[in-house]
Scaffold this active site. Structure first.
Site, PDB file in Angstrom:
ATOM      1  N   GLY A  43      39.141 109.497  11.249  1.00 13.96           N
ATOM      2  CA  GLY A  43      40.033 108.557  10.458  1.00 13.96           C
ATOM      3  C   GLY A  43      39.598 108.879   8.964  1.00 13.96           C
ATOM      4  O   GLY A  43      38.675 109.474   8.684  1.00 13.96           O
ATOM      5  N   TYR A  71      33.343  96.275  34.913  1.00 14.38           N
ATOM      6  CA  TYR A  71      32.748  95.361  34.398  1.00 14.38           C
ATOM      7  C   TYR A  71      34.015  93.900  34.294  1.00 14.38           C
ATOM      8  O   TYR A  71      33.360  92.849  34.653  1.00 14.38           O
ATOM      9  CB  TYR A  71      33.187  95.443  32.510  1.00 14.38           C
ATOM     10  N   TYR A 102      36.928 114.955  27.092  1.00 14.52           N
ATOM     11  CA  TYR A 102      37.955 113.847  26.822  1.00 14.52           C
ATOM     12  C   TYR A 102      38.573 113.093  28.073  1.00 14.52           C
ATOM     13  O   TYR A 102      38.518 112.133  28.271  1.00 14.52           O
ATOM     14  CB  TYR A 102      39.169 114.655  25.825  1.00 14.52           C
ATOM     15  N   ARG A 107      47.582 118.223  16.178  1.00 16.66           N
ATOM     16  CA  ARG A 107      48.363 117.939  17.434  1.00 16.66           C
ATOM     17  C   ARG A 107      49.659 118.646  17.143  1.00 16.66           C
ATOM     18  O   ARG A 107      50.180 118.922  16.053  1.00 16.66           O
ATOM     19  CB  ARG A 107      48.417 116.616  17.764  1.00 16.66           C
ATOM     20  N   ASN A 112      29.239  99.828  25.244  1.00 20.64           N
ATOM     21  CA  ASN A 112      28.742  99.047  24.129  1.00 20.64           C
ATOM     22  C   ASN A 112      29.777  97.731  23.818  1.00 20.64           C
ATOM     23  O   ASN A 112      29.660  96.823  23.619  1.00 20.64           O
ATOM     24  CB  ASN A 112      28.638  99.517  22.869  1.00 20.64           C
ATOM     25  N   THR A 119      31.055 109.219  23.063  1.00 22.10           N
ATOM     26  CA  THR A 119      31.894 108.171  22.276  1.00 22.10           C
ATOM     27  C   THR A 119      32.537 107.495  23.313  1.00 22.10           C
ATOM     28  O   THR A 119      32.743 106.101  23.409  1.00 22.10           O
ATOM     29  CB  THR A 119      32.793 108.731  21.434  1.00 22.10           C
ATOM     30  N   ASP A 177      35.002 101.930  12.009  1.00 23.18           N
ATOM     31  CA  ASP A 177      35.128 103.290  12.340  1.00 23.18           C
ATOM     32  C   ASP A 177      33.917 104.274  11.851  1.00 23.18           C
ATOM     33  O   ASP A 177      33.130 103.658  10.898  1.00 23.18           O
ATOM     34  CB  ASP A 177      36.416 103.604  11.639  1.00 23.18           C
ATOM     35  N   THR A 203      51.668 110.475  21.295  1.00 30.76           N
ATOM     36  CA  THR A 203      52.137 109.645  20.107  1.00 30.76           C
ATOM     37  C   THR A 203      52.116 110.329  18.918  1.00 30.76           C
ATOM     38  O   THR A 203      50.933 110.859  18.683  1.00 30.76           O
ATOM     39  CB  THR A 203      51.366 108.367  20.067  1.00 30.76           C
TER      40      THR A 203
HETATM   41  P1  NAD Z   1      42.632 109.512  15.829  1.00 31.28           P
HETATM   42  O1  NAD Z   1      41.690 110.709  15.827  1.00 31.28           O
HETATM   43  O2  NAD Z   1      43.546 109.431  14.453  1.00 31.28           O
HETATM   44  O3  NAD Z   1      41.711 108.068  15.905  1.00 31.28           O
HETATM   45  C1  NAD Z   1      40.568 108.033  16.344  1.00 31.28           C
HETATM   46  C2  NAD Z   1      39.599 107.034  15.518  1.00 31.28           C
HETATM   47  O4  NAD Z   1      38.579 106.986  16.217  1.00 31.28           O
HETATM   48  C3  NAD Z   1      39.155 107.991  14.166  1.00 31.28           C
HETATM   49  O5  NAD Z   1      39.500 106.882  13.168  1.00 31.28           O
HETATM   50  C4  NAD Z   1      37.881 108.344  14.118  1.00 31.28           C
HETATM   51  O6  NAD Z   1      37.222 108.400  13.044  1.00 31.28           O
HETATM   52  C5  NAD Z   1      37.386 107.157  15.044  1.00 31.28           C
HETATM   53  N1  NAD Z   1      36.209 107.644  15.949  1.00 31.28           N
HETATM   54  C6  NAD Z   1      35.825 108.568  16.607  1.00 31.28           C
HETATM   55  N2  NAD Z   1      34.668 108.714  17.237  1.00 31.28           N
HETATM   56  C7  NAD Z   1      34.213 107.566  16.715  1.00 31.28           C
HETATM   57  C8  NAD Z   1      32.861 106.891  16.956  1.00 31.28           C
HETATM   58  N3  NAD Z   1      32.151 107.515  17.799  1.00 31.28           N
HETATM   59  N4  NAD Z   1      32.557 105.658  16.569  1.00 31.28           N
HETATM   60  C9  NAD Z   1      33.570 105.123  15.876  1.00 31.28           C
HETATM   61  N5  NAD Z   1      34.726 105.408  15.524  1.00 31.28           N
HETATM   62  C10 NAD Z   1      34.918 106.676  15.863  1.00 31.28           C
HETATM   63  O7  NAD Z   1      43.363 109.421  17.059  1.00 31.28           O
HETATM   64  P2  NAD Z   1      44.755 108.532  17.403  1.00 31.28           P
HETATM   65  O8  NAD Z   1      45.880 109.435  17.761  1.00 31.28           O
HETATM   66  O9  NAD Z   1      44.760 107.158  16.327  1.00 31.28           O
HETATM   67  O10 NAD Z   1      44.059 107.805  18.892  1.00 31.28           O
HETATM   68  C11 NAD Z   1      43.507 106.648  18.804  1.00 31.28           C
HETATM   69  C12 NAD Z   1      43.252 106.146  20.256  1.00 31.28           C
HETATM   70  O11 NAD Z   1      44.283 106.395  21.245  1.00 31.28           O
HETATM   71  C13 NAD Z   1      41.754 107.262  20.908  1.00 31.28           C
HETATM   72  O12 NAD Z   1      40.943 106.565  21.591  1.00 31.28           O
HETATM   73  C14 NAD Z   1      42.784 108.153  21.583  1.00 31.28           C
HETATM   74  O13 NAD Z   1      42.078 108.762  22.667  1.00 31.28           O
HETATM   75  C15 NAD Z   1      43.944 107.394  22.244  1.00 31.28           C
HETATM   76  N6  NAD Z   1      45.078 108.035  22.451  1.00 31.28           N
HETATM   77  C16 NAD Z   1      46.076 108.493  21.754  1.00 31.28           C
HETATM   78  C17 NAD Z   1      47.121 109.306  21.930  1.00 31.28           C
HETATM   79  C18 NAD Z   1      47.966 109.848  20.941  1.00 31.28           C
HETATM   80  O14 NAD Z   1      48.893 110.557  21.256  1.00 31.28           O
HETATM   81  N7  NAD Z   1      47.923 109.529  19.594  1.00 31.28           N
HETATM   82  C19 NAD Z   1      47.288 109.488  23.221  1.00 31.28           C
HETATM   83  C20 NAD Z   1      46.623 109.037  23.945  1.00 31.28           C
HETATM   84  C21 NAD Z   1      45.422 108.135  23.788  1.00 31.28           C
HETATM   85  N1  UDP Z   2      50.928 123.067  20.672  1.00 33.60           N
HETATM   86  C1  UDP Z   2      51.567 124.127  20.225  1.00 33.60           C
HETATM   87  N2  UDP Z   2      51.327 124.606  18.978  1.00 33.60           N
HETATM   88  C2  UDP Z   2      50.505 123.700  17.952  1.00 33.60           C
HETATM   89  C3  UDP Z   2      49.878 122.784  18.732  1.00 33.60           C
HETATM   90  C4  UDP Z   2      50.056 122.340  20.038  1.00 33.60           C
HETATM   91  O1  UDP Z   2      52.372 124.868  21.042  1.00 33.60           O
HETATM   92  O2  UDP Z   2      50.466 124.135  16.828  1.00 33.60           O
HETATM   93  C5  UDP Z   2      51.000 122.867  22.124  1.00 33.60           C
HETATM   94  C6  UDP Z   2      49.904 122.548  23.030  1.00 33.60           C
HETATM   95  O3  UDP Z   2      49.584 123.850  23.631  1.00 33.60           O
HETATM   96  C7  UDP Z   2      50.229 121.646  24.034  1.00 33.60           C
HETATM   97  C8  UDP Z   2      51.468 120.833  23.369  1.00 33.60           C
HETATM   98  O4  UDP Z   2      51.758 121.433  22.414  1.00 33.60           O
HETATM   99  O5  UDP Z   2      51.071 122.317  25.031  1.00 33.60           O
HETATM  100  C9  UDP Z   2      50.963 119.414  22.769  1.00 33.60           C
HETATM  101  O6  UDP Z   2      49.525 119.726  22.377  1.00 33.60           O
HETATM  102  P1  UDP Z   2      48.859 118.382  21.463  1.00 33.60           P
HETATM  103  O7  UDP Z   2      47.695 118.865  21.148  1.00 33.60           O
HETATM  104  O8  UDP Z   2      49.661 117.895  20.654  1.00 33.60           O
HETATM  105  O9  UDP Z   2      48.590 117.286  22.666  1.00 33.60           O
HETATM  106  P2  UDP Z   2      48.148 117.375  24.303  1.00 33.60           P
HETATM  107  O10 UDP Z   2      49.342 116.648  24.907  1.00 33.60           O
HETATM  108  O11 UDP Z   2      48.095 118.889  24.661  1.00 33.60           O
HETATM  109  O12 UDP Z   2      46.843 116.803  24.510  1.00 33.60           O
END
Ligand code: NAD
Ligand code: UDP
Length: 312
Positions: A39, A160, A146, A187, A100, A93, A34, A176
């Site tokens: 994180g 790949y 993103y 979020r 990578n 990233t 990380d 999640t």
């Molecule tokens: P998070 O931001 O808590 O975790 C992301 C982690 O990646 C952090 O620890 C951050 O420091 C690390 N990171 C970011 N850029 C980096 C880099 N360049 N090199 C090394 N580490 C790096 O978010 P999360 O909710 O735990 O999400 C984890 C993964 O799941 C992400 O890839 C995210 O896109 C994917 N995801 C999560 C959700 C969700 O709802 N939580 C939904 C869809 C996809």
């Molecule tokens: N949202 C909101 N208030 C907040 C944060 C988010 O109303 O303080 C709304 C946002 O506009 C979106 C939904 O909640 O419609 C989910 O947002 P989040 O950022 O959790 O994730 P997204 O699914 O949009 O990536």
């Protein structure tokens, strides 16, 4: 017992920390990589005394070498606030991180899973979203760094696999939530709980009629591990999410009720390109992974509220 060596990129993040913990509990050796952008050490501090856990500070945009059997590629900020902070870094990233990590997987013959996202569907015109849907994504909007980064990563994983026979798995994760989300994550679930616990205004964006389908983190981790264990011929993509759909206002009301808060709902402008609706179609996950989400929103919110009560 065979102790697998497993690399988790983004392992100190919200989802990554739960995944590292679960993989360790199953008797594996876990390497948590990380750069600590979103994180925190606090998320994995309880794992540091385990001799089969190693923490590596590294940025996935730079190459990295290690001998492992499996790679879970989660490194990428996931909250709109954080991924929009430095959009060029976000897309780097996703894309360079994928190159990578796929290069590493190819070199050491590791299986590799990509944490993709429901954002690949953009502002969807089909509801609920099946994996076959190609999406409706703006290539030059606020969310594009993103969305397009994750879409390009899926392309790289797929190529790949086709060109170099790398054993890949793609999961598309839907919203999640759970303990260890950062209080300033931005979020919706963490924002509303933190606001409610402090009796501050609950910030609903737009009129709050947009929908999301919320999955508790334990269900996601179970789905990711089941996906990694599937036959090599099955690569996905697979939706991993909970199909119970709520409007954002419904979520706000639920959080106010469950916390016994005095907070009032206030309405703020809707960010651009905010998807109007989102709900996973999960028949592939049910069939191929024998997986369904088990944790209801109330149960998951209860656990998450307890977590935030201890840290605020
Ligand atoms: P998070 O931001 O808590 O975790 C992301 C982690 O990646 C952090 O620890 C951050 O420091 C690390 N990171 C970011 N850029 C980096 C880099 N360049 N090199 C090394 N580490 C790096 O978010 P999360 O909710 O735990 O999400 C984890 C993964 O799941 C992400 O890839 C995210 O896109 C994917 N995801 C999560 C959700 C969700 O709802 N939580 C939904 C869809 C996809
Ligand atoms: N949202 C909101 N208030 C907040 C944060 C988010 O109303 O303080 C709304 C946002 O506009 C979106 C939904 O909640 O419609 C989910 O947002 P989040 O950022 O959790 O994730 P997204 O699914 O949009 O990536």
């Amino acid at each position: 017992m065979i102790r697998k060596k497993i690399l988790v990129t983004g392992g100190a993040g919200f989802v990554g920390s739960h995944l590292c913990e679960r993989l360790l509990n199953e008797g594996n050796e876990v390497f948590c990589l990380d750069n600590f952008f979103t994180g925190q050490k606090q998320n994995i501090i309880h794992l540091l005394s385990n001799p089969y856990f190693e923490l590596i500070r590294h940025d996935v945009i730079n190459p990295f070498h290690i001998e492992v059997d499996e790679i879970y590629n989660l490194a990428c900020p996931a909250s709109p606030v954080h991924y929009q902070y430095n959009p060029i870094k976000t897309i780097k990233t996703s894309v360079m991180g994928a190159i990578n990590m796929l290069g590493l997987a190819k070199r050491v013959n590791a299986k590799i899973l990509q944490a993709s996202t429901s954002e690949v569907y953009g502002n969807p015109l089909i509801h609920p979203q099946p994996e076959l849907y190609w999406g409706n994504v703006n290539p030059i909007g606020e969310r594009s760094c993103y969305d397009e980064g994750k879409r390009a990563a899926e392309t790289l994983f797929s190529d790949y696999n086709k060109q170099n026979n790398v054993r890949i798995k793609i999961v598309r994760i839907f919203n999640t939530y759970g303990p260890r989300m950062h209080p300033n994550d931005g979020r919706v679930v963490s924002n509303f709980i933190v606001q409610a616990l402090q009796n501050q205004d609950i910030t609903v964006y737009g009129v709050g009629q947009q929908t999301r389908s919320f999955q508790y983190v334990d269900d996601l981790v179970e789905g990711m591990i089941k996906m990694m264990a599937t036959e090599d011929s099955f690569t996905g993509p697979v939706n991993i999410g909970n199909p119970s759909e709520f409007t954002i206002v419904e979520l706000a009301e639920k959080v106010i009720k469950m916390t016994g808060s005095k907070s009032k709902i206030v309405y703020q402008p809707l960010p651009s390109d905010d998807p109007l609706m989102r709900k996973p179609e999960i028949s592939i996950a049910k069939k191929e992974l024998n997986w369904t989400p088990n944790i209801k929103l109330e149960t998951g919110l209860e656990k998450t509220i307890k977590f935030f009560q201890t840290i605020i």
